[in-house]
Design an enzyme around this catalytic site. Structure first.
Site, PDB file in Angstrom:
ATOM      1  N   LEU A  17     -10.941  17.121  12.216  1.00 40.18           N
ATOM      2  CA  LEU A  17      -9.495  17.355  12.330  1.00 40.18           C
ATOM      3  C   LEU A  17      -9.105  17.635  13.779  1.00 40.18           C
ATOM      4  O   LEU A  17      -9.870  18.259  14.530  1.00 40.18           O
ATOM      5  CB  LEU A  17      -9.114  18.539  11.438  1.00 40.18           C
ATOM      6  CG  LEU A  17      -9.418  18.294   9.953  1.00 40.18           C
ATOM      7  CD1 LEU A  17      -9.434  19.593   9.169  1.00 40.18           C
ATOM      8  CD2 LEU A  17      -8.397  17.320   9.363  1.00 40.18           C
ATOM      9  N   HIS A  22     -19.415  24.974   4.292  1.00 40.89           N
ATOM     10  CA  HIS A  22     -20.378  24.141   5.017  1.00 40.89           C
ATOM     11  C   HIS A  22     -21.770  24.438   4.471  1.00 40.89           C
ATOM     12  O   HIS A  22     -22.151  25.608   4.328  1.00 40.89           O
ATOM     13  CB  HIS A  22     -20.304  24.445   6.515  1.00 40.89           C
ATOM     14  CG  HIS A  22     -21.251  23.613   7.314  1.00 40.89           C
ATOM     15  ND1 HIS A  22     -21.013  22.289   7.593  1.00 40.89           N
ATOM     16  CD2 HIS A  22     -22.461  23.906   7.861  1.00 40.89           C
ATOM     17  CE1 HIS A  22     -22.029  21.796   8.285  1.00 40.89           C
ATOM     18  NE2 HIS A  22     -22.913  22.754   8.463  1.00 40.89           N
ATOM     19  N   LEU A  46     -15.783  22.192  15.499  1.00 41.66           N
ATOM     20  CA  LEU A  46     -16.327  21.801  14.183  1.00 41.66           C
ATOM     21  C   LEU A  46     -17.348  22.817  13.664  1.00 41.66           C
ATOM     22  O   LEU A  46     -18.308  23.152  14.361  1.00 41.66           O
ATOM     23  CB  LEU A  46     -16.984  20.421  14.292  1.00 41.66           C
ATOM     24  CG  LEU A  46     -17.570  19.862  12.991  1.00 41.66           C
ATOM     25  CD1 LEU A  46     -16.460  19.486  12.024  1.00 41.66           C
ATOM     26  CD2 LEU A  46     -18.467  18.668  13.273  1.00 41.66           C
ATOM     27  N   THR A  62     -25.140  24.709  -6.584  1.00 44.75           N
ATOM     28  CA  THR A  62     -24.915  25.719  -7.630  1.00 44.75           C
ATOM     29  C   THR A  62     -24.404  27.022  -7.005  1.00 44.75           C
ATOM     30  O   THR A  62     -23.512  27.679  -7.560  1.00 44.75           O
ATOM     31  CB  THR A  62     -26.245  26.006  -8.370  1.00 44.75           C
ATOM     32  OG1 THR A  62     -26.791  24.757  -8.774  1.00 44.75           O
ATOM     33  CG2 THR A  62     -26.044  26.881  -9.570  1.00 44.75           C
TER      34      THR A  62
HETATM   35  C1  GRF Z   1     -20.660  20.281  -0.368  1.00 45.53           C
HETATM   36  O1  GRF Z   1     -22.040  20.338  -0.180  1.00 45.53           O
HETATM   37  C2  GRF Z   1     -19.975  21.032   0.747  1.00 45.53           C
HETATM   38  O2  GRF Z   1     -20.705  22.127   1.218  1.00 45.53           O
HETATM   39  C3  GRF Z   1     -19.869  19.994   1.822  1.00 45.53           C
HETATM   40  O3  GRF Z   1     -19.650  18.779   1.165  1.00 45.53           O
HETATM   41  C4  GRF Z   1     -20.139  18.863  -0.170  1.00 45.53           C
HETATM   42  C5  GRF Z   1     -18.968  18.553  -1.052  1.00 45.53           C
HETATM   43  O4  GRF Z   1     -19.311  18.426  -2.408  1.00 45.53           O
HETATM   44  N1  GRF Z   1     -18.837  20.375   2.775  1.00 45.53           N
HETATM   45  P1  GRF Z   1     -18.138  18.340  -3.490  1.00 45.53           P
HETATM   46  O5  GRF Z   1     -17.252  17.166  -3.120  1.00 45.53           O
HETATM   47  O6  GRF Z   1     -17.408  19.642  -3.486  1.00 45.53           O
HETATM   48  O7  GRF Z   1     -18.842  18.086  -4.799  1.00 45.53           O
END
Ligand code: GRF
Length: 205
Positions: free
Chosen positions: A93, A109, A144, A172
């Site tokens: 962004l 992240h 970032l 999870t």
């Molecule tokens: C997740 O691992 C998140 O940490 C990362 O991108 C992935 C997105 O997964 N930023 P989802 O689209 O929420 O299933």
């Protein structure tokens, strides 16, 4: 009642976890919209099935990053967000966009920031031989994958782990971590002080 706008690019499993937690725990908030930069993002169908307004702002339709961000901002702001949630939103962004949502935009992240910003975090954690991996929720700043950290989840790295196994096990945890962090925001329990986040006790509000 706070308005949350969630940005996705794909699967949207974190978005789904947030929607489910908000409903189950009756947060003082609602999901005002789910917006994708990809028309075929799988998560859009889940949002629509829950009656959440959806929109697509396709980055491919714009010649420059600045033009895309301007269009995205206009779409987001139609929903009067108190909080913008990046949930697997795979775009870098621009600074003006990020500054427009200063202190009201969160990202998740998949690493223990400041370790491993950017892509391929599971590979990087394995290559570094770390015994522990994790995920971070942070406020978004122009640099970032930096910005004040709200909360982290940790998982052990097991012998024989692959990037896919790590990613699966971490996901999870992300599904618990992100709702937890967003709930703190909507309950006004996050204070940013000199680049650090302080979490207010529930009783001190
Ligand atoms: C997740 O691992 C998140 O940490 C990362 O991108 C992935 C997105 O997964 N930023 P989802 O689209 O929420 O299933």
């Amino acid at each position: 009642m706070k308005n949350i706008v969630i940005l996705i690019s794909g699967r949207g499993s974190n978005m789904e976890a947030v929607v489910r937690a908000l409903d189950a725990e009756h947060w003082p908030a609602r999901i005002a919209a789910v917006i994708s930069n990809k028309p075929d993002a799988a998560g859009l169908a889940f949002a629509a099935s829950r009656g959440i307004p959806t929109a697509v702002v396709a980055n491919k339709a714009f010649a420059t990053r600045a033009a895309f961000d301007a269009a995205l901002q206009e779409t987001i702001d139609r929903f009067a967000p108190d909080l913008v949630v990046l949930a697997g939103f795979m775009r870098i962004l621009t600074a003006p966009f990020v500054e427009h949502y200063a202190d009201r935009m969160l990202n998740i992240h998949p690493s223990l920031l400041p370790l491993f910003p950017g892509l391929h975090t599971h590979e990087a954690a394995l290559a570094a031989g770390h015994a522990e991996h994790g995920a971070t929720v942070h406020f978004v700043t122009p640099e970032l994958d930096h910005g004040p950290v709200v909360a982290q989840a940790r998982i052990p790295v097991h012998p024989g782990d692959t990037p896919d196994l790590l990613a699966q096990r971490l996901l999870t945890e992300e599904h618990k971590l992100y709702p937890y962090a967003i709930r703190l925001f909507v309950e006004d329990r996050l204070i940013i002080e000199q680049g650090d986040v302080r979490i207010l006790e529930a009783s001190s509000i």
